[in-house]
Design a protein around this motif. Structure first.
Motif, PDB file in Angstrom:
ATOM      1  N   GLY A 184       0.884  -1.306  -0.004  1.00 54.39           N
ATOM      2  CA  GLY A 184       0.135  -0.081   0.030  1.00 54.39           C
ATOM      3  C   GLY A 184       0.918   1.257   0.084  1.00 54.39           C
ATOM      4  N   ASP A 185       0.135   2.403   0.315  1.00 53.51           N
ATOM      5  CA  ASP A 185       0.826   3.757   0.477  1.00 53.51           C
ATOM      6  C   ASP A 185       0.664   4.314   1.814  1.00 53.51           C
ATOM      7  N   GLY A 186       0.885   5.537   1.872  1.00 49.06           N
ATOM      8  CA  GLY A 186       0.601   6.183   3.317  1.00 49.06           C
ATOM      9  C   GLY A 186      -0.846   6.488   3.563  1.00 49.06           C
ATOM     10  N   ASN A 187      -1.769   6.304   2.495  1.00 53.07           N
ATOM     11  CA  ASN A 187      -3.101   6.417   2.595  1.00 53.07           C
ATOM     12  C   ASN A 187      -3.883   5.264   3.038  1.00 53.07           C
ATOM     13  N   THR A 188      -3.215   4.026   2.624  1.00 49.94           N
ATOM     14  CA  THR A 188      -3.869   2.866   2.849  1.00 49.94           C
ATOM     15  C   THR A 188      -4.210   2.359   4.297  1.00 49.94           C
ATOM     16  N   VAL A 189      -5.434   1.891   4.281  1.00 52.99           N
ATOM     17  CA  VAL A 189      -5.989   1.594   5.641  1.00 52.99           C
ATOM     18  C   VAL A 189      -5.949   0.025   5.423  1.00 52.99           C
ATOM     19  N   VAL A 190      -5.521  -0.500   6.529  1.00 51.61           N
ATOM     20  CA  VAL A 190      -5.382  -2.118   6.460  1.00 51.61           C
ATOM     21  C   VAL A 190      -5.849  -2.427   7.952  1.00 51.61           C
ATOM     22  N   VAL A 191      -6.737  -3.469   7.933  1.00 49.38           N
ATOM     23  CA  VAL A 191      -7.168  -4.140   9.057  1.00 49.38           C
ATOM     24  C   VAL A 191      -6.964  -5.582   9.048  1.00 49.38           C
ATOM     25  N   ALA A 192      -6.061  -6.097   9.926  1.00 51.12           N
ATOM     26  CA  ALA A 192      -5.768  -7.479   9.983  1.00 51.12           C
ATOM     27  C   ALA A 192      -6.877  -8.200  10.775  1.00 51.12           C
ATOM     28  N   ASP A 193      -7.724  -9.033  10.313  1.00 54.37           N
ATOM     29  CA  ASP A 193      -9.016  -9.637  10.633  1.00 54.37           C
ATOM     30  C   ASP A 193      -8.728 -11.367  10.853  1.00 54.37           C
ATOM     31  N   ALA A 194      -8.719 -11.418  12.305  1.00 51.22           N
ATOM     32  CA  ALA A 194      -8.437 -12.946  12.580  1.00 51.22           C
ATOM     33  C   ALA A 194      -9.972 -13.701  12.518  1.00 51.22           C
ATOM     34  N   ASN A 195     -10.924 -12.925  12.577  1.00 48.08           N
ATOM     35  CA  ASN A 195     -12.284 -13.641  12.752  1.00 48.08           C
ATOM     36  C   ASN A 195     -12.346 -14.750  13.806  1.00 48.08           C
ATOM     37  N   GLY A 196     -11.733 -14.284  14.795  1.00 48.14           N
ATOM     38  CA  GLY A 196     -11.693 -15.085  16.155  1.00 48.14           C
ATOM     39  C   GLY A 196     -10.928 -16.291  16.011  1.00 48.14           C
ATOM     40  N   GLY A 197      -9.813 -16.288  15.121  1.00 53.56           N
ATOM     41  CA  GLY A 197      -9.436 -17.660  14.844  1.00 53.56           C
ATOM     42  C   GLY A 197      -8.058 -17.932  15.551  1.00 53.56           C
ATOM     43  N   TRP A 198      -7.588 -16.946  16.498  1.00 51.83           N
ATOM     44  CA  TRP A 198      -6.632 -17.066  17.465  1.00 51.83           C
ATOM     45  C   TRP A 198      -6.938 -17.737  18.598  1.00 51.83           C
ATOM     46  N   ASN A 199      -6.071 -18.403  19.521  1.00 50.30           N
ATOM     47  CA  ASN A 199      -6.473 -18.446  20.665  1.00 50.30           C
ATOM     48  C   ASN A 199      -5.456 -17.276  21.776  1.00 50.30           C
ATOM     49  N   VAL A 200      -5.523 -17.244  22.871  1.00 53.09           N
ATOM     50  CA  VAL A 200      -5.230 -15.983  23.463  1.00 53.09           C
ATOM     51  C   VAL A 200      -3.639 -16.059  23.268  1.00 53.09           C
ATOM     52  N   ALA A 201      -2.905 -17.027  23.434  1.00 49.51           N
ATOM     53  CA  ALA A 201      -1.565 -17.143  23.256  1.00 49.51           C
ATOM     54  C   ALA A 201      -1.081 -16.641  21.902  1.00 49.51           C
ATOM     55  N   ASP A 202      -1.614 -17.216  20.737  1.00 46.72           N
ATOM     56  CA  ASP A 202      -1.308 -16.994  19.579  1.00 46.72           C
ATOM     57  C   ASP A 202      -1.658 -15.345  19.048  1.00 46.72           C
ATOM     58  N   ALA A 203      -2.895 -15.053  19.559  1.00 43.39           N
ATOM     59  CA  ALA A 203      -2.961 -13.582  19.516  1.00 43.39           C
ATOM     60  C   ALA A 203      -1.979 -12.611  19.916  1.00 43.39           C
ATOM     61  N   GLN A 204      -1.557 -13.028  21.294  1.00 43.37           N
ATOM     62  CA  GLN A 204      -0.459 -12.104  21.868  1.00 43.37           C
ATOM     63  C   GLN A 204       0.857 -12.232  20.840  1.00 43.37           C
ATOM     64  N   ILE A 205       1.125 -13.192  20.330  1.00 41.39           N
ATOM     65  CA  ILE A 205       2.391 -13.302  19.573  1.00 41.39           C
ATOM     66  C   ILE A 205       2.070 -12.458  18.402  1.00 41.39           C
ATOM     67  N   ALA A 206       1.025 -12.719  17.554  1.00 40.03           N
ATOM     68  CA  ALA A 206       0.822 -11.923  16.451  1.00 40.03           C
ATOM     69  C   ALA A 206       0.706 -10.210  16.524  1.00 40.03           C
ATOM     70  N   LEU A 207       0.001  -9.961  17.578  1.00 39.64           N
ATOM     71  CA  LEU A 207       0.027  -8.742  18.017  1.00 39.64           C
ATOM     72  C   LEU A 207       1.476  -8.024  18.364  1.00 39.64           C
ATOM     73  N   ARG A 208       2.054  -8.584  19.042  1.00 34.38           N
ATOM     74  CA  ARG A 208       3.359  -8.319  19.445  1.00 34.38           C
ATOM     75  C   ARG A 208       4.440  -8.282  18.050  1.00 34.38           C
ATOM     76  N   GLY A 209       4.205  -9.050  17.151  1.00 33.85           N
ATOM     77  CA  GLY A 209       4.852  -8.888  15.973  1.00 33.85           C
ATOM     78  C   GLY A 209       4.233  -7.872  15.023  1.00 33.85           C
ATOM     79  N   MET A 210       3.111  -7.416  15.079  1.00 36.66           N
ATOM     80  CA  MET A 210       2.558  -6.315  14.309  1.00 36.66           C
ATOM     81  C   MET A 210       2.482  -5.025  14.914  1.00 36.66           C
ATOM     82  N   GLU A 211       3.213  -5.136  16.073  1.00 37.14           N
ATOM     83  CA  GLU A 211       3.126  -3.747  16.762  1.00 37.14           C
ATOM     84  C   GLU A 211       3.705  -2.505  16.183  1.00 37.14           C
TER      85      GLU A 211
END
Length: 368
Positions: A184-211
């Motif tokens: 994308g570019d500086g105006n691109t809006v991006v939403v990472a949608d897990a659709n409830g697919g992560w457990n708590v631990a995997d979600a924490q790992i993913a969010l830390r990596g996307m921080e």
């Protein structure tokens, strides 16, 4: 005006980009769509739609919706479709829950209300605030490279808001998010949608990596409680969707989950009436809001367009035109997007004309 008949139709709603994939490897090329026509003693017809995204996305499925529609159709015969409060009172006295079936009837009644007074639904919702609005598209879950290619291709068509399907292995999901941001570019809006697919631990790992990425994260875990735990130490803006089904959930999303946005779907709320109320509440709470449904074609796209057009410009995060994603063109592919932007039809009601000849015989006819 009185309801004299209700017709229930099914139709195939194919995905325009091949196979749609989201977390848990849930995939579909074609969905089983349901259209509802309400006929009246004044010769006006109203149309509604409810099309599921498979049977394991939200707690509903086409056969169950159609069974409920038969019960609800018999209950509303003889009622005034323009009295939305009474229609909902009748439906609620007939079946507890079953919001997905109620949604199609509610939208059809809004269509009739608009037609009866010669006004578009957007006017009945308070008026148009957005003559046009930016649209988003979902990016099917795949490799980082294929997802980035999808973003690049759709940006060439004018789309610059994307909902990335993630929710599998967290480190792979981080790579997917990075690749799409870079496409994308500086105006691109991006939403990472897990659709409830992560457990708590995997979600924490993913969010830390996307921080450090300029993205939103949506519905990391299936429940609001688990999403709160997963997001507790993240600074990424949080969007909640599947777990928000009532106004109490909106308050919890803001004050407990610290969410930045709510995704509103007609089906899980019982139609346009309740979606508009939740939209208004979300705006008043100074949250962003996205408006849509699970899936569909021209009819649900028209309903979505009226709600989006009457939403405060600064509050509207995301909205799709599903008839860009699908081949559900039962009303001449209207409303139609232009260069990645949508607008609400200006004709009465939904502002579209459904071609009944494309639908075949109804599955169910309930009439006097």
């Amino acid at each position: 005006m009185k309801i004299t008949g209700v017709d229930v139709y099914r139709y195939d709603v194919g995905y325009a980009h091949g196979v749609y994939v989201m977390s848990g490897d849930r995939a579909a090329a074609t969905e089983d769509g349901t259209l509802v026509r309400i006929r009246t003693d004044e010769g006006l017809d109203g149309w509604g739609e409810i099309t599921t995204l498979g049977a394991t996305y939200l707690p509903t499925f086409p056969a169950g919706i159609r069974a409920a529609l038969g019960e609800l159709a018999r209950a509303v015969l003889g009622s005034d479709p323009t009295n939305l409060n009474q229609i909902h009172a009748t439906m609620d006295a007939t079946l507890m829950g079953q919001t997905f079936a109620k949604s199609a009837i509610d939208i059809a009644c809004w269509d009739l209300l608009g037609k009866s007074v010669g006004l578009p639904i957007s006017a009945l919702l308070g008026g148009v605030l957005n003559d046009d609005f930016a649209l988003y598209e979902a990016v099917p879950l795949g490799t980082p490279a294929t997802m980035a290619e999808f973003v690049t291709a759709r940006r060439s068509a004018g789309i610059n808001r994307f909902q990335l399907k993630v929710g599998n292995h967290p480190r792979d999901d981080v790579a997917r998010a990075k690749a799409c941001v870079e496409a994308g570019d500086g105006n691109t809006v991006v939403v990472a949608d897990a659709n409830g697919g992560w457990n708590v631990a995997d979600a924490q790992i993913a969010l830390r990596g996307m921080e450090e990425l300029p993205i939103f994260v949506e519905q990391p875990c299936r429940t609001t409680t688990d999403s709160i735990l997963a997001h507790a130490h993240s600074t990424l803006p949080l969007v909640l969707d599947e777990s928000i089904v009532d106004s109490a959930g909106v308050f919890r999303a803001k004050y407990e989950a610290r969410a930045a946005s709510i995704n509103i779907k007609f089906g899980k709320l019982g139609g346009l009436s309740n979606a508009a109320r939740m939209r208004d509440l979300t705006q008043e709470l100074n949250l962003l809001v996205s408006v849509e449904d699970m899936w569909g074609g021209d009819v649900i796209t028209a309903a979505t367009s009226h709600l989006a057009a009457s939403t405060r410009t600064e509050a509207l995060l995301m909205t799709p035109f599903f008839n860009d994603w699908t081949d559900g063109h039962v009303a001449g592919h209207l409303p139609r997007s232009v260069d990645g932007r949508g607008s609400a039809p200006t004709g009465p009601g939904l502002g579209i004309t459904v071609d009944v000849g494309r639908l075949g015989e109804p599955l169910t006819v309930v009439e006097f």
